[in-house]
Design a protein around this motif. Structure first.
Motif, PDB file in Angstrom:
ATOM      1  N   ASP A   1       0.854  -1.190   0.000  1.00 35.32           N
ATOM      2  CA  ASP A   1       0.000   0.000   0.000  1.00 35.32           C
ATOM      3  C   ASP A   1       0.888   1.237   0.000  1.00 35.32           C
ATOM      4  O   ASP A   1       1.644   1.476   0.937  1.00 35.32           O
ATOM      5  N   GLY A   2       0.809   2.016  -1.065  1.00 33.13           N
ATOM      6  CA  GLY A   2       1.592   3.251  -1.155  1.00 33.13           C
ATOM      7  C   GLY A   2       2.969   3.090  -1.772  1.00 33.13           C
ATOM      8  O   GLY A   2       3.704   4.076  -1.885  1.00 33.13           O
ATOM      9  N   ILE A   3       3.347   1.894  -2.204  1.00 36.03           N
ATOM     10  CA  ILE A   3       4.670   1.678  -2.799  1.00 36.03           C
ATOM     11  C   ILE A   3       4.515   0.888  -4.099  1.00 36.03           C
ATOM     12  O   ILE A   3       3.927  -0.201  -4.104  1.00 36.03           O
ATOM     13  N   GLN A   4       5.028   1.447  -5.194  1.00 31.64           N
ATOM     14  CA  GLN A   4       4.989   0.753  -6.472  1.00 31.64           C
ATOM     15  C   GLN A   4       6.332   0.878  -7.194  1.00 31.64           C
ATOM     16  O   GLN A   4       7.103   1.807  -6.951  1.00 31.64           O
ATOM     17  N   LEU A   5       6.582  -0.083  -8.067  1.00 34.05           N
ATOM     18  CA  LEU A   5       7.822  -0.131  -8.831  1.00 34.05           C
ATOM     19  C   LEU A   5       7.470   0.082 -10.298  1.00 34.05           C
ATOM     20  O   LEU A   5       6.614  -0.622 -10.848  1.00 34.05           O
ATOM     21  N   CYS A   6       8.136   1.045 -10.936  1.00 35.82           N
ATOM     22  CA  CYS A   6       7.814   1.415 -12.314  1.00 35.82           C
ATOM     23  C   CYS A   6       9.033   1.205 -13.214  1.00 35.82           C
ATOM     24  O   CYS A   6      10.117   1.724 -12.920  1.00 35.82           O
ATOM     25  N   PHE A   7       8.844   0.465 -14.295  1.00 38.05           N
ATOM     26  CA  PHE A   7       9.889   0.277 -15.298  1.00 38.05           C
ATOM     27  C   PHE A   7       9.581   1.178 -16.487  1.00 38.05           C
ATOM     28  O   PHE A   7       8.481   1.121 -17.041  1.00 38.05           O
ATOM     29  N   LEU A   8      10.557   1.999 -16.880  1.00 37.58           N
ATOM     30  CA  LEU A   8      10.382   2.935 -17.985  1.00 37.58           C
ATOM     31  C   LEU A   8      11.126   2.435 -19.215  1.00 37.58           C
ATOM     32  O   LEU A   8      12.311   2.089 -19.132  1.00 37.58           O
ATOM     33  N   ASP A   9      10.431   2.389 -20.334  1.00 43.23           N
ATOM     34  CA  ASP A   9      11.023   1.972 -21.604  1.00 43.23           C
ATOM     35  C   ASP A   9      10.583   2.981 -22.657  1.00 43.23           C
ATOM     36  O   ASP A   9       9.481   2.888 -23.207  1.00 43.23           O
ATOM     37  N   PHE A  10      11.465   3.975 -22.937  1.00 43.29           N
ATOM     38  CA  PHE A  10      11.119   5.070 -23.842  1.00 43.29           C
ATOM     39  C   PHE A  10      12.077   5.129 -25.030  1.00 43.29           C
ATOM     40  O   PHE A  10      13.270   4.857 -24.902  1.00 43.29           O
ATOM     41  N   ASP A  11      11.525   5.484 -26.170  1.00 42.39           N
ATOM     42  CA  ASP A  11      12.307   5.798 -27.367  1.00 42.39           C
ATOM     43  C   ASP A  11      11.540   6.894 -28.102  1.00 42.39           C
ATOM     44  O   ASP A  11      10.728   6.634 -28.985  1.00 42.39           O
ATOM     45  N   THR A  12      11.789   8.133 -27.699  1.00 36.67           N
ATOM     46  CA  THR A  12      11.017   9.259 -28.218  1.00 36.67           C
ATOM     47  C   THR A  12      11.822  10.547 -28.118  1.00 36.67           C
ATOM     48  O   THR A  12      12.667  10.687 -27.231  1.00 36.67           O
ATOM     49  N   ALA A  13      11.529  11.473 -29.031  1.00 39.47           N
ATOM     50  CA  ALA A  13      12.145  12.800 -28.982  1.00 39.47           C
ATOM     51  C   ALA A  13      11.207  13.821 -28.337  1.00 39.47           C
ATOM     52  O   ALA A  13      11.544  14.996 -28.222  1.00 39.47           O
TER      53      ALA A  13
END
Length: 317
Positions: free
Chosen positions: A43-55
């Protein structure tokens, strides 16, 4: 544990593309690629994986008033603009810790590609059971980041070997391990972050947004005039920048010197031409600003470890 997709955190264009008991996969809706995978751990804690390829430059969205965000950049560079119009960077193998007050107003990726992982703590959503579990370790979850000075600035530091190894383990487990595994790793990460003091930080620089834009315009000009030889000193002077300041800002944006960056950019173009265009190697060399094929071949080999003709033959086969 119940969880829901908070549209305000991601903006109007974001949408869920997959949902399981352990995670959500969210398409950010930017031009190019922008995928975020969220594991809801406590509760209140999350893990986020970011995968970006953008300008694209993206505005930060609305967050709750008491957020702590711990972010590790695995690949690429993470550019953040703050409310006071200063800009700073999270390079590969660095991590940053920020509170809501010093989260960026916009973010982008100067190298387009960026892989990162972020542990987000929403203090208002922390349950008593989560707090009690952390205090048994002990981790003072409500004081995470206080010794790092995050109430005054974005804390950024090269990841120590132990933390770098931990972040890498977390990233490599995405899609392969259950939420239970990430719960264990998140607690381990919070324990180490809780042990940090301001002494472990580094003198990380913030730059004026106008100077950042000037350097990016010079970069754009260089990429659009590959066959020309214009002294960088002249371009910097026209942008009202001293040459040392230009070099310093360029390295912070793109992670390399202008010449090294431009050579890598040219060789990436060359590799594409060699595979997709039936042109003579000498003609490709001239288009990219090399006076002869020999100089071009030497530059190509320094980046790809192979001569242009061999690269073409090997990959076409």
């Amino acid at each position: 544990m119940n969880y829901h997709f908070n549209q305000e955190w991601y903006g109007e264009r974001a949408r869920i593309v997959e949902q399981t008991e352990d995670f959500l996969i969210i398409d950010y809706g930017c031009k190019g690629r922008g995928i975020i995978t969220n594991y809801f751990l406590f509760d209140g804690i999350q893990l986020c994986f970011l995968d970006f390829d953008t300008a694209e430059v993206m505005a930060s969205q609305k967050f709750n008033p008491d957020i702590i965000q711990i972010t590790y950049c695995k690949e690429g560079r993470y550019e953040c603009e703050f409310a006071n119009h200063t800009v700073s960077y999270l390079p590969a193998e660095f991590f940053g810790v920020a509170g809501t007050q010093y989260l960026p107003v916009s973010f982008s990726f100067p190298l387009r590609r960026c892989l990162a992982v972020s542990l987000v703590i929403d203090k208002q959503a922390l349950s008593a059971s989560t707090g009690n579990m952390m205090s048994e370790i002990p981790i003072e979850i409500n004081k995470i980041g206080e010794t790092l000075g995050i109430e005054k600035k974005w804390y950024v530091s090269p990841a120590p070997v132990k933390l770098q190894h931990l972040f890498s383990e977390i990233y490599e487990a995405k899609g392969r391990e259950s939420a239970g595994y990430f719960k264990i790793k998140a607690v381990e990460l919070l324990y180490h972050i809780d042990q940090l003091t301001q002494v472990n930080g580094c003198d990380f620089k913030y730059f004026d947004k106008g100077q950042i834009q000037a350097v990016k315009q010079i970069r754009n000009y260089l990429e659009g005039h590959l066959d020309e030889r214009i002294p960088l000193e002249q371009l910097a002077k026209e942008a009202h920048l001293s040459l040392p300041v230009f070099y310093d800002i360029f390295a912070h944006i793109y992670g390399d010197t202008p010449y090294a960056y431009l050579k890598r950019y040219k060789m990436n173009l060359a590799a594409n031409m060699l595979l997709n265009e039936n042109r003579k190697i000498g003609d490709i060399a001239l288009e990219l600003g090399y006076s002869n094929a020999s100089k071009f071949a030497k530059a190509f080999q320094s980046v790809y470890g192979i001569l242009p003709k061999d690269y073409r033959n090997r990959n076409k086969k």
